[in-house]
Design an enzyme around this catalytic site. Structure first.
Site, mmCIF file in Angstrom:
data_model
loop_
_atom_site.group_PDB
_atom_site.id
_atom_site.type_symbol
_atom_site.label_atom_id
_atom_site.label_comp_id
_atom_site.label_asym_id
_atom_site.label_seq_id
_atom_site.Cartn_x
_atom_site.Cartn_y
_atom_site.Cartn_z
ATOM 1 N N ASP A 106 22.271 93.399 -115.446
ATOM 2 C CA ASP A 106 21.002 93.060 -114.881
ATOM 3 C C ASP A 106 20.482 93.052 -116.000
ATOM 4 O OD1 ASP A 106 21.682 91.672 -112.540
ATOM 5 O OD2 ASP A 106 21.847 93.843 -111.517
ATOM 6 N N HIS A 161 17.059 88.315 -109.358
ATOM 7 C CA HIS A 161 16.948 90.350 -108.666
ATOM 8 C C HIS A 161 16.293 90.781 -108.169
ATOM 9 C CE1 HIS A 161 19.664 93.796 -109.598
ATOM 10 N NE2 HIS A 161 18.231 94.036 -109.584
ATOM 11 N N CYS A 183 -26.576 107.276 -56.843
ATOM 12 C CA CYS A 183 -27.321 108.002 -58.079
ATOM 13 C C CYS A 183 -28.164 106.866 -57.909
ATOM 14 C CB CYS A 183 -26.687 108.009 -59.037
ATOM 15 S SG CYS A 183 -25.611 105.891 -58.947
#
Length: 900
Positions: free
Chosen positions: A142, A106, A704
């Protein structure tokens, strides 16, 4: 042990196989009758194994066992009934008949969720833990004693299918076999189920799962995911029943999209590119991926309310006209039923394994690869046939990539480029709709309005980047595949190089020929270089002291950092982007990049190309806007783990402080410079003059590593200056798109005005201005190439960089190498440097002493994608380019193992 298996499905078949493998005798298999001539997988497995198969429609009539069935069952003399998955009601006489009676699987942690829809209820109730139970059957539902249980976490976005496939199916099969072994060994427990916490949950039916929106988003999400695929949670939109599938909790900001009113919802849903957002009464959100109309037609939720390209009529070729007959034959083979155009694959009894078979048979017959999603989105026969035809033509159902483009003509070509923020592979307006104008410095005309990103846009971009890194396709991608994307992007950049160079020239003032060769050309080379690194990033194995008598091994892993922020300057807009983003992506990170506010256009064009190259959403995000707002938000953001910046030293310090205070994010900084260039009297004068001019005036001095101060040996000083002025007089100043232009406009007006001020200070301090020093008298931001001589160490222009076409010359006494090196190093900057001399010993001595990240000997500006680039002191730390650049975007993890 003699076992009778009663049940059905692939799960039952796998339990059957494992029990036989473990040596048990399966005396019979009882399963359901064939459906449309197709037997259940359990029956198929038993038949192949030569085990008797019984297919009863029912076991009892009016709660009385059917005598013939009971007698047939008893004849097998089973010692144990095993029910792995059974949809039939089995009479108590059958349950209790064997010596060891009956065990049942289950899929819930009993006594919680008794009933036939256990996994659905596990999710609908938002259980944090789920699993399965194997119990002894009794006459209740169940309720029998527990033999064993197995539990696991339930992910907040788990679906029935994912939970079953991840845990219930594989672990359930093994647990059924374990339970049988416990029974055979006489060690199987019988634990009475407690009634405390017990629930019986009804079988889920469609009419019971209408979504109620007066509840929190989590409850809405749990209802949708708990009913994913079958029967499907639904609502009413525009009078039609719409069923939602593929729900996930949405923890990001509300996406931008189209609002859709839903019956009973206080807040409209939002249809967006990732699905449909639903709001709970707590203001939190759920995203659904697919929707299904009442007709059964399923579409991507992102297409809801839009024209569906998959329904557009297309004219078929003679070969395509026959596709339907071939597919009909495939369906008949799978479903064992007659096939009409309106037949639904799943309603006719197909399951997940049939989807796999269908995809494989279509591939064999048509050489067309369908995805699982293609089948689930086209479940009706005629829809699937059209899907196959579209895929065969290379037509995807995805929405085409479109954006609002700026279209202009320049440089004898038509230009088309984006102007909005780029987030999650979409160009969208800034969250507040604000824009600003980007200016062409050649004439100060407006090129276009550009979206000005906000803090909210930063948050959205970081969210997208984080998701792409943590759960998206990018984070799962093989390194070699990542490299292929980078190669593809480089190819697209090369295909569009003239367009990129023209946009760069318009937006930054770069001379077109230089933009084509350097700005764009080196960008392409950079992506190709780092594409090759993707699958070569690896750790090491390290010998460490063993913990005797055991042994130890340590190895390192080189891992991406995560979401990275990149802020690039305006002098080389595309190249600076490439230098940083290529290494960042090669290492496997995702990125949010802010281009300079005054030069956003090539970055946005790059974003367009990244989508065309196939980069997944969220990997690359581009946010034009102000540094004070966007850059600061990046520095402060807690989910950004690395920030790479190129720009001024003062801003770099601010960024470093903010990153430290926010979350101590990793930082790399390429900052200001005042690069010394020493020219000795034994140099090649012609070369020194030519390259010396390039060292200063290259890219209008907006460089730069520009030589910020030249030291010329006294005996050649005057000759050197004379030749420099002669070279300057030859330079053509003008339209940067003109192929004969040598010197274009400065980048923006504020910078030009600073250059004028810089020269004024130089004159005031007593330096001698021998050339230039003023703005050229013509439209645009042009500045005359400038030369100062007689510059002393204590002057401002000897200490601070101009970042413009200004040559600062100081002479030094012949032979005073130590003195000139002291002056050259007497600066807080250390980005680059250079020396010209024919004496190799002298050159190497100077190179050893100069305190700079790069030293050029008898050359200048010779950067290469394979050579690391970065500065010392207040020029920053960290490297771009070369293998070392990868270190900026990687972290090293040590793993130590102990073994015998």
């Amino acid at each position: 042990m003699k076992i009778a298996i009663i049940g059905q499905s692939v799960f039952g078949a796998e339990v059957f196989k494992l029990l036989r493998k473990n040596g048990h005798e399966i005396v019979g298999v009882f399963t359901i009758p064939d459906v449309n001539g197709k037997q259940d997988p359990l029956a198929t497995a038993a038949t192949l194994a030569g085990v008797k198969v019984f297919k009863y429609k029912r076991w009892q009539i009016k709660k009385e066992v059917i005598p013939e069935v009971f007698e047939e069952y008893k004849s097998l003399k089973a010692e144990l009934n095993v029910l792995p998955f059974c949809s039939q009601f089995i009479p108590n006489e059958i349950i209790l008949f064997p010596k060891f009676e009956t065990i049942i699987y289950h899929p819930s942690l009993l006594p919680r969720h008794r009933g036939a829809s256990a996994i659905n209820w596990t999710l609908m109730c938002g259980d944090k833990k789920g699993g399965f139970t194997i119990f002894w059957a009794d006459d209740g539902l169940d309720t029998g004693p527990i033999l064993l249980q197995r539990a696991t976490y339930v992910d907040p976005n788990e679906t029935v299918e994912s939970f079953y496939n991840r845990f219930c199916f594989p672990e359930g099969i093994k647990a059924m076999a374990e339970a049988v072994e416990l029974i055979a060994a006489g060690r199987a427990p019988r634990i009475i189920q407690p009634e405390e916490g017990a629930t019986y949950d009804a079988l889920i039916k469609k009419d019971k799962v209408q979504i109620k929106f007066d509840q929190p988003a989590t409850a809405i999400h749990n209802l949708i995911r708990g009913n994913d695929k079958v029967p499907g949670a639904w609502t009413i939109i525009n009078g039609e029943t719409i069923t939602f599938f593929g729900s996930q909790l949405w923890t990001r900001l509300p996406p931008r999209g189209t609002q859709v009113a839903i019956d009973g919802a206080k807040q409209p849903a939002i249809v967006h590119k990732g699905g449909i957002i639903l709001f709970g009464n707590d203001g939190k959100m759920v995203n659904v991926a697919q929707v299904q109309y009442a007709s059964g037609k399923m579409i991507s939720a992102s297409k809801f309310g839009k024209e569906d390209a998959s329904t557009q009529k297309i004219e078929l070729t003679p070969e395509e006209l026959d596709y339907g007959n071939v597919v009909k034959t495939i369906w008949k083979g799978i479903l064992n039923t007659e096939v009409e155009n309106s037949l639904d694959f799943f309603k006719a009894g197909a399951g997940s394994m049939d989807v796999v078979r269908l995809i494989e048979e279509i591939k064999v017959n048509f050489d067309i690869k369908l995805s699982v999603e293609d089948v689930y989105m086209n479940t009706v026969f005629e829809d699937l046939v059209m899907c196959i035809i579209r895929r065969g033509r290379g037509i995807e159902d995805k929405e085409p990539f479109t954006y609002h483009a700026i279209e202009i003509e320049a440089n004898k070509m038509k230009l088309r480029f984006p102007h909005q923020v780029f987030i999650d592979n979409e160009f969208v307006d800034a969250s507040d709709g604000a824009t600003y104008n980007t200016i062409n410095p050649a004439d100060e005309s407006v090129i276009c309005a550009v979206s000005k990103a906000t803090k909210e846009d930063v948050d959205r971009a970081v969210e997208a980047a984080k998701e792409a890194f943590e759960v998206g396709e990018w984070g799962k991608m093989n390194a070699r595949d990542r490299g292929m994307l980078l190669f593809r992007l480089a190819d697209l950049m090369e295909k569009h190089q003239e367009e990129l160079a023209t946009i760069e020239s318009l937006d930054s003032g770069a001379v077109y020929t230089l933009a084509l060769k350097t700005h764009v050309g080196m960008s392409i080379q950079t992506f190709r270089y780092f594409a090759g690194w993707c699958d070569k990033i690896h750790g090491k194995t390290i010998p460490i002291s063993n913990a005797r008598p055991s042994r130890n091994l340590t190895f390192t892993k080189r891992e991406p950092i995560g979401v990275c922020a990149i802020v690039v300057p305006w002098n080389y807009p595309l190249m600076m982007l490439a230098w940083k983003i290529a290494a960042c992506l090669a290492a496997g990170n995702t990125v949010v990049l802010k281009p300079a506010m005054v030069t956003p256009l090539t970055a946005l064009k790059f974003a367009e190309l990244s989508v065309l190259a196939g980069f997944p959403p969220g990997v690359i995000n581009i946010l034009p806007g102000s540094g004070a707002l966007v850059g600061q938000a990046m520095s402060d953001h807690p989910d950004i783990r690395k920030l790479g910046f190129t720009g001024s030293t003062p801003v770099g310090k601010t960024i470093m402080e903010s990153c430290a205070k926010a979350n101590l994010k990793k930082v790399s900084l390429e900052l200001g410079g005042k690069s010394p260039l020493i020219i000795f009297n034994d140099c090649d004068m012609e070369k020194a003059v030519r390259l010396g001019c390039g060292a200063v005036f290259f890219n209008k001095g907006e460089n730069c590593i520009a030589a910020g101060r030249l030291f010329v040996e006294e005996s050649i000083h005057d000759e050197f200056v004379r030749r420099v002025i002669t070279e300057i007089d030859k330079m053509k100043i003008g339209n940067p798109l003109d192929r004969s232009t040598d010197h274009g406009p400065q980048n923006h007006r504020a910078h030009l005005e600073k250059l004028v001020e810089y020269c004024a200070i130089g004159v005031k301090e007593g330096a001698t201005l021998v050339k230039g020093g003023f703005q050229v008298k013509r439209p645009g931001l042009f500045f005359e190439p400038t030369v100062f001589i007689n510059v002393e160490d204590d002057m401002m222009i000897a200490k601070e960089e101009s970042f413009g076409p200004i040559m600062i010359i100081s002479k030094f006494t012949d032979g005073d190498i130590e003195g000139v090196l002291r002056s050259a190093n007497n600066t807080e900057f250390g980005l680059a440097s250079g020396v010209f001399t024919r004496d190799l010993d002298k050159a190497m001595r100077v190179a050893d002493t100069l305190d700079a990240g790069t030293v050029f000997i008898n050359t200048y500006n010779k950067t290469d994608v394979a050579a690391p680039f970065g500065g010392f002191k207040q020029s920053g730390f960290g490297k771009d380019l070369g293998e070392e650049a990868l270190n900026e975007y990687l972290k090293t993890k040590s793993v130590t193992i102990e073994y015998n």
